[in-house]
Design an enzyme around this catalytic site. Structure first.
Site, PDB file in Angstrom:
ATOM      1  N   GLN A   1      16.169  24.578 -28.486  1.00 20.57           N
ATOM      2  CA  GLN A   1      15.199  25.752 -29.591  1.00 20.57           C
ATOM      3  C   GLN A   1      16.637  26.949 -29.306  1.00 20.57           C
ATOM      4  OE1 GLN A   1      12.785  23.988 -27.013  1.00 20.57           O
ATOM      5  NE2 GLN A   1      12.542  22.583 -28.886  1.00 20.57           N
TER       6      GLN A   1
ATOM      7  N   GLY B   1      14.865  18.580 -31.710  1.00 17.36           N
ATOM      8  CA  GLY B   1      15.974  17.436 -32.541  1.00 17.36           C
ATOM      9  C   GLY B   1      17.375  17.752 -32.318  1.00 17.36           C
ATOM     10  N   HIS B   2      17.713  17.177 -31.462  1.00 20.20           N
ATOM     11  CA  HIS B   2      19.790  17.280 -31.775  1.00 20.20           C
ATOM     12  C   HIS B   2      20.012  16.138 -32.661  1.00 20.20           C
ATOM     13  CE1 HIS B   2      19.647  20.014 -27.848  1.00 20.20           C
ATOM     14  NE2 HIS B   2      18.373  20.561 -28.804  1.00 20.20           N
TER      15      HIS B   2
ATOM     16  N   LYS C   1      23.392  22.495 -31.623  1.00 20.39           N
ATOM     17  CA  LYS C   1      23.693  22.803 -30.741  1.00 20.39           C
ATOM     18  C   LYS C   1      24.143  21.379 -30.429  1.00 20.39           C
ATOM     19  CE  LYS C   1      19.399  24.437 -29.151  1.00 20.39           C
ATOM     20  NZ  LYS C   1      18.956  25.076 -30.648  1.00 20.39           N
TER      21      LYS C   1
ATOM     22  N   ASP D   1      17.987  24.717 -33.863  1.00 16.73           N
ATOM     23  CA  ASP D   1      18.291  24.286 -34.845  1.00 16.73           C
ATOM     24  C   ASP D   1      20.040  25.069 -35.675  1.00 16.73           C
ATOM     25  OD1 ASP D   1      16.604  22.626 -35.475  1.00 16.73           O
ATOM     26  OD2 ASP D   1      14.972  23.872 -36.737  1.00 16.73           O
TER      27      ASP D   1
END
Ligand code: IMP
Length: 426
Positions: free
Chosen positions: A224, A41-42, A17, A14
């Site tokens: 991650q 989750g991007h 990225k 988080d």
């Protein structure tokens, strides 16, 4: 030819990225994801649109760029197709430019079920996983029970492999009435989607070698962060893949010389979701302020993230194990709400101050952070695009981080939009 860049998270995920990959993708031809799965989750903000991607590389938003999902990724086949369809309805066409390794292992419905059962069994000691079946899928891969993308094209083999799961996972599946334990249902559902995978399945390693030889610029997209790496993170409170650079080599089938620059993503403070030690964690009003200002809620699970000060001890570790050349500092604007900012420079343990992350979890759980205090800037810096326009206190903070880590700052993010970015020149 510009150098190929790899983007890796330097904290517990988080770090932002998605935004950095999205920006760098503009100057790349190829974007390749190498590990993790739909636990990631991007979040990408394009003008007023907010897009959350779990499996598809973040570079997909740029028309014409080619995206690869490598063999190191564990792929939820239903989730991936849903993501592709949802991109399509938002006007982003992936046809002919999103490909997946035939050797990638699949996350099956029963993996998600097992993730839930195991977390419940762990009770108070649970890892706080995303319940996306990631651990059980990687475990099957290593145990060599895994089902790969290529298996979807061979019905008999797929059927035999699924039947075998009933035997190897009887402890979880026998007598379980949850539909995710039903192999007939899973088989039928997989047969339905198999043709769509035939169109996008390739040997990613061969493709990347070809593209690299043609002088195409490749962006390697990590998921991650370093502290969640299965080998080098805060084990067992980690994910199940190598989130660090080594994961890109095995997860895509490329050699180290293909990577030109390692860019570490560092959020201006620290967050973590799930269980495990977090030496600089805050439990007070400052945590609330940062969580709200930074919208620190999981993009995958919606969980409130744990929040803390920047931790240079764990960041030095992340930079070392990744061989980080440059960093992108994200969410600097979020610190604008604070009078004073603390940065952890050392860990104190049993009266001794150390500069390294103890490998033993029990020791790490009891260290006390040693802080250096910085004045806040108490100004809204959102949208600043020029380093010299930042308040002196913000520049001071950034300069200290770069010096302490011995790396160059490549960019600073001052807001969620693409344009809220300071690009530093080499
Ligand atoms: P898993 O990857 O779902 O097995 O979860 C293992 C640990 O990694 C948990 O603490 C999760 O919260 C954490 N984790 C997994 N993916 C992410 C991510 O993308 N961002 C932040 N934490 C993550």
């Amino acid at each position: 030819m510009g150098r190929n860049i790899i983007v890796v998270g330097c904290q517990w995920g988080d770090e932002g990225k998605g935004k950095v990959v999205d920006l760098l993708a503009e100057k790349s031809d190829i974007i390749a994801r190498f590990q993790g799965g739909a636990n990631a989750g991007h979040t990408i903000h394009i003008e007023d649109k907010r897009l959350i991607l779990h499996l598809v590389p973040s570079g997909v938003t740029h028309p014409g760029k080619i995206c690869y999902i490598g063999n190191g990724v564990v792929v939820d086949p239903f989730g991936l197709l849903e993501e592709i369809d949802s991109l399509h309805t938002q006007g982003i066409d992936t046809a002919g430019r999103l490909f997946i390794s035939a050797a990638a292992n699949l996350v099956m419905p029963y993996h998600k079920l097992i993730d839930v059962i195991e977390e419940n069994r762990r009770g108070g000691d649970c890892l706080g996983t995303t319940l996306r079946g990631i651990g059980p899928a990687y475990r099957d891969k290593v145990a060599r029970w895994g089902i790969r993308v290529a298996d979807l094209q061979v019905p008999q083999r797929l059927r035999a492999k699924l039947d075998n799961q009933v035997k190897t996972k009887a402890e979880y599946l026998a007598g379980n009435t949850d539909e995710r334990a039903d192999m007939n249902k899973t088989y039928d559902a997989l047969m339905n989607i198999a043709p769509r995978f035939r169109e996008i399945m390739v040997d990613v390693s061969l493709e990347l070698q070809k593209q690299n030889r043609q002088g195409k610029k490749i962006l390697f997209e990590g998921a991650q962060g370093a502290m969640l790496d299965i080998d080098l993170g805060t084990y067992p409170f980690t994910t199940s893949s190598n989130t660090t650079v080594g994961g890109a080599l095995t997860g895509l089938g490329v050699g180290p010389s293909m990577i030109g620059e390692v860019m570490g993503i560092v959020k201006a403070y620290t967050t973590r979701v799930g269980g495990g030690p977090f030496p600089t964690e805050l439990m007070d009003d400052i945590a609330v302020c940062l969580r709200e200002a930074g919208s620190e809620y999981g993009a995958t699970t919606g969980r409130a993230r744990r929040v803390g000060w920047l931790d240079l001890v764990s960041l030095r570790h992340a930079c070392r194990i990744n061989g980080v050349d440059s960093i992108a500092v994200t969410k600097l604007d979020v610190l604008g709400c604070l009078d004073k900012i603390q940065v952890c420079t050392q860990y104190e343990n049993d009266g001794f101050a150390g500069e390294d992350v103890p490998l033993d979890l029990a020791t790490l759980s009891q260290v006390k952070p040693v802080y250096r205090e910085f004045p806040g800037w108490k100004t809204d810096i959102c949208g600043i695009t020029d380093y010299s326009k930042l308040p002196a206190a913000a520049r001071n903070y950034l300069d200290f981080i770069a010096e302490a880590l011995g790396v160059r700052i490549a960019l600073v993010s001052t807001g969620s939009r693409r344009s809220d970015t300071i690009m530093m020149n080499d």
